[in-house]
Design a protein around this motif. Structure first.
Motif, PDB file in Angstrom:
ATOM      1  N   LYS A   1       5.879  -1.711   1.485  1.00 15.19           N
ATOM      2  CA  LYS A   1       4.468  -1.288   2.668  1.00 15.19           C
ATOM      3  C   LYS A   1       5.364  -0.625   3.561  1.00 15.19           C
ATOM      4  O   LYS A   1       5.872   1.151   3.667  1.00 15.19           O
TER       5      LYS A   1
ATOM      6  N   THR B   1       8.793  -0.547   4.026  1.00 16.51           N
ATOM      7  CA  THR B   1       9.690   0.221   3.118  1.00 16.51           C
ATOM      8  C   THR B   1       9.708   1.495   3.035  1.00 16.51           C
ATOM      9  O   THR B   1      10.651   2.929   3.772  1.00 16.51           O
TER      10      THR B   1
ATOM     11  N   ASP C   1      13.821  -0.305  -9.108  1.00 15.41           N
ATOM     12  CA  ASP C   1      15.270  -0.957  -9.424  1.00 15.41           C
ATOM     13  C   ASP C   1      15.463  -2.665 -10.559  1.00 15.41           C
ATOM     14  O   ASP C   1      16.146  -2.420 -11.053  1.00 15.41           O
TER      15      ASP C   1
HETATM   16  N1  LIG Z   1      14.678  -3.712  -4.668  1.00 11.68           N
HETATM   17  C1  LIG Z   1      14.351  -2.949  -4.024  1.00 11.68           C
HETATM   18  N2  LIG Z   1      13.289  -3.974  -2.515  1.00 11.68           N
HETATM   19  C2  LIG Z   1      12.309  -2.915  -1.799  1.00 11.68           C
HETATM   20  C3  LIG Z   1      11.947  -1.854  -2.290  1.00 11.68           C
HETATM   21  N3  LIG Z   1      10.920  -1.769  -1.525  1.00 11.68           N
HETATM   22  C4  LIG Z   1      10.788  -2.878  -0.731  1.00 11.68           C
HETATM   23  N4  LIG Z   1      11.495  -3.703  -1.154  1.00 11.68           N
HETATM   24  C5  LIG Z   1      11.956  -4.881  -0.699  1.00 11.68           C
HETATM   25  O1  LIG Z   1      10.554  -5.564  -0.218  1.00 11.68           O
HETATM   26  C6  LIG Z   1      10.753  -6.512   0.309  1.00 11.68           C
HETATM   27  C7  LIG Z   1       9.439  -6.561   1.145  1.00 11.68           C
HETATM   28  O2  LIG Z   1       9.160  -4.786   1.764  1.00 11.68           O
HETATM   29  P1  LIG Z   1       8.543  -4.402   3.198  1.00 11.68           P
HETATM   30  O3  LIG Z   1       8.403  -3.094   3.332  1.00 11.68           O
HETATM   31  O4  LIG Z   1       8.790  -5.411   4.466  1.00 11.68           O
HETATM   32  O5  LIG Z   1       6.469  -5.156   2.788  1.00 11.68           O
HETATM   33  P2  LIG Z   1       5.361  -5.174   2.823  1.00 11.68           P
HETATM   34  O6  LIG Z   1       5.281  -6.385   3.561  1.00 11.68           O
HETATM   35  O7  LIG Z   1       4.902  -4.838   2.060  1.00 11.68           O
HETATM   36  O8  LIG Z   1       5.336  -4.164   4.754  1.00 11.68           O
HETATM   37  C8  LIG Z   1      11.692  -5.970   1.614  1.00 11.68           C
HETATM   38  O9  LIG Z   1      12.544  -6.839   1.577  1.00 11.68           O
HETATM   39  C9  LIG Z   1      11.820  -4.732   1.396  1.00 11.68           C
HETATM   40  O10 LIG Z   1      13.530  -4.609   1.409  1.00 11.68           O
HETATM   41  C10 LIG Z   1      12.494  -1.155  -3.542  1.00 11.68           C
HETATM   42  O11 LIG Z   1      12.410  -0.535  -4.140  1.00 11.68           O
HETATM   43  N5  LIG Z   1      12.937  -1.721  -3.937  1.00 11.68           N
END
Ligand SMILES: Nc1nc2c(ncn2[C@@H]2O[C@H](COP(=O)(O)OP(=O)(O)O)[C@@H](O)[C@H]2O)c(=O)[nH]1
Ligand SMILES: [Mg+2]
Length: 444
Positions: free
Chosen positions: A114, A116, A249
């Motif tokens: 989210k 990111t 990816d």
């Molecule tokens: N390979 C890859 N990693 C991603 C992508 N989107 C997010 N991440 C990774 O997933 C992990 C969790 O993301 P985060 O945004 O903190 O998730 P949240 O807990 O839902 O807010 C992080 O290490 C990001 O870098 C993506 O499209 N590709």
């Protein structure tokens, strides 16, 4: 990108159709089997695979081929259309009107991506001339604010948040007051739950108090088919929901996630394809499938085929077939077919020329065509129109000018002569049924 593997297997399957000397039932059956294998390897649900292959087979075998299109093209068009349909055909983009602020709330289980995506989305809209802003409503995870702040700073997007705050709803309300003149406000939530039901409950509470224009569920694409459960529960719970599938990816199961979500009827609006802020794209199934199949946008390709048919005017075709085929003609053909594959496709466009041409001659690789193009470019107009003038020193010059060898120039001239001769013989030997207006020539 891991979807590349799915893409290359699908591309291989389709290439077989391009290469087959006849496109008949066996070709179609083989194509369908290849597609099945490719989809299953990408974790697509078995029932979905069966459904799509049945539709492809039926349409490819039973549908009448529309005029102006060869069966080969038709079969490929069917594959393209069915894969597109399978991924949810028509998508409604997020409509943003200036002066009418939209609130987009992101939800999703922990770690789905989210935060990111919040940054990626705001960057996406910023690049398109809109004024986005971010609100960090993750009051649960320590460090959540700092994470988004770092991302937002890098791309220069205003962010509202407070690492000490406890009440996400209040926080969002304060943020919205600050961002009244923005075009889109993206709200990053905590998603502190690990399973669907709790997540949905949390989402509903937030939805009620924040009243976003759209709720977007962020799904981690690496979970493959399991994405179905989440997408389904979410789709049923909110009428203003759309989906973003991330991490396409790194995962070999991306095809599974995408198709599973599409099957629920929930609209996929974006996909995430990497960790960087730029790694996001609007999900447009037709374009996605076209690229997956390694053909760019297939609709464009089909248009190109049509254009190419028109590009050989009758007079020219007649002249060519009567032997007035110069290197310039050859070059023009190469140009028209740049990136379109083999010589076979090229020759197919010459009315009547698709008879009895040896296959090895037709399957000229794209690379070689590219070389030939450059060589012809390095020739003088006189040489192009009258290749007879070529002697050793001219060949040497062309080789040097095009970064090739004399041997290769010789080879090109030889091919040219063979082709010219062949076109001549064709003209003499066959009563060619050509020059019907826009007549499609099938290579069958
Ligand atoms: N390979 C890859 N990693 C991603 C992508 N989107 C997010 N991440 C990774 O997933 C992990 C969790 O993301 P985060 O945004 O903190 O998730 P949240 O807990 O839902 O807010 C992080 O290490 C990001 O870098 C993506 O499209 N590709
Ligand atoms: Mg987060």
């Amino acid at each position: 990108m891991a979807l590349d593997r799915l893409g290359s297997s699908l591309y291989e399957a389709i290439r077989k159709v391009f290469k087959a000397s006849v496109v008949d039932e066996a070709t179609v059956k083989e194509l369908v089997r290849d597609i099945q294998r490719a989809l299953l390897q990408s974790d697509v649900n078995v029932q979905l695979v069966l459904d799509i292959s049945k539709r492809i087979e039926e349409r490819a075998l039973k549908e009448k081929v529309p005029p102006g299109i060869a069966r080969r093209e038709h079969v490929i068009k069917v594959v393209y259309e069915e894969l597109t349909r399978f991924l949810g055909e028509k998508q409604v983009p997020i409509r943003i009107e200036p002066g009418k602020r939209k609130i987009l709330m992101l939800v999703g289980i922990q770690g789905s991506g989210k935060t990111t995506q919040a940054a990626k989305l705001s960057r996406y809209f910023q690049k398109r001339g809109m004024k986005p802003a971010l609100i960090c409503a993750d009051t649960f995870r320590p460090g959540a604010y700092a994470q988004l702040q770092q991302l937002a700073n890098r791309i220069n997007i205003p962010l509202y948040g407070n690492p000490q705050a406890k009440d996400p709803v209040k926080l969002v309300q304060e943020g919205l007051k600050q961002f009244e003149n923005k075009d889109i406000v993206i709200v990053d939530t905590s998603g502190r739950h690990k399973e669907e039901q709790e997540l949905i409950k949390e989402m509903k509470t937030l939805e009620r108090s924040i009243k976003p224009d759209e709720v977007m569920l962020v799904i981690d694409g690496t979970i493959g088919q399991q994405a179905l459960v989440q997408a389904k529960a979410f789709h049923e719970a909110t009428p203003i929901g759309s989906i973003l599938v991330t991490k396409l990816d790194g995962s070999a199961r991306g095809g599974g996630a995408l198709s599973a979500v599409a099957a629920t009827g929930a609209p996929i609006k974006f996909i995430g394809t990497g960790e960087k802020t730029e790694d996001i794209e609007a999900f447009i199934p037709s374009r996605f499938v076209g690229r997956l199949l390694g053909m760019g946008d297939l609709e464009t390709l089909l248009e190109k085929v049509k254009e190419a048919e028109i590009k050989v005017p009758e007079k020219k075709a007649k002249a060519i077939l009567s032997g007035k085929f110069t290197l310039t003609d050859m070059y023009e053909q190469f140009e028209a077919f740049k990136g379109m594959g083999t010589f076979k496709r090229l020759l197919k466009m010459l009315p009547g020329a698709s008879y009895n041409i040896p296959d090895d001659m037709l399957n000229v690789a794209e690379e070689r065509l590219q070389k030939w193009r450059v060589m012809i470019q390095s020739m003088t107009p006189g040489e192009r129109d009258n290749p007879k003038v070529f002697n050793a020193s001219r060949m040497k010059r062309v080789a040097r000018g095009s970064g090739t060898s004399e041997k290769e120039v010789k080879e090109l001239l030889k091919q040219y002569l063979v082709m010219r001769k062949m076109l001549k013989t064709l003209r003499r030997k066959k009563k060619l049924p050509f020059f019907g207006k826009g007549m499609p020539i099938d290579l069958k």
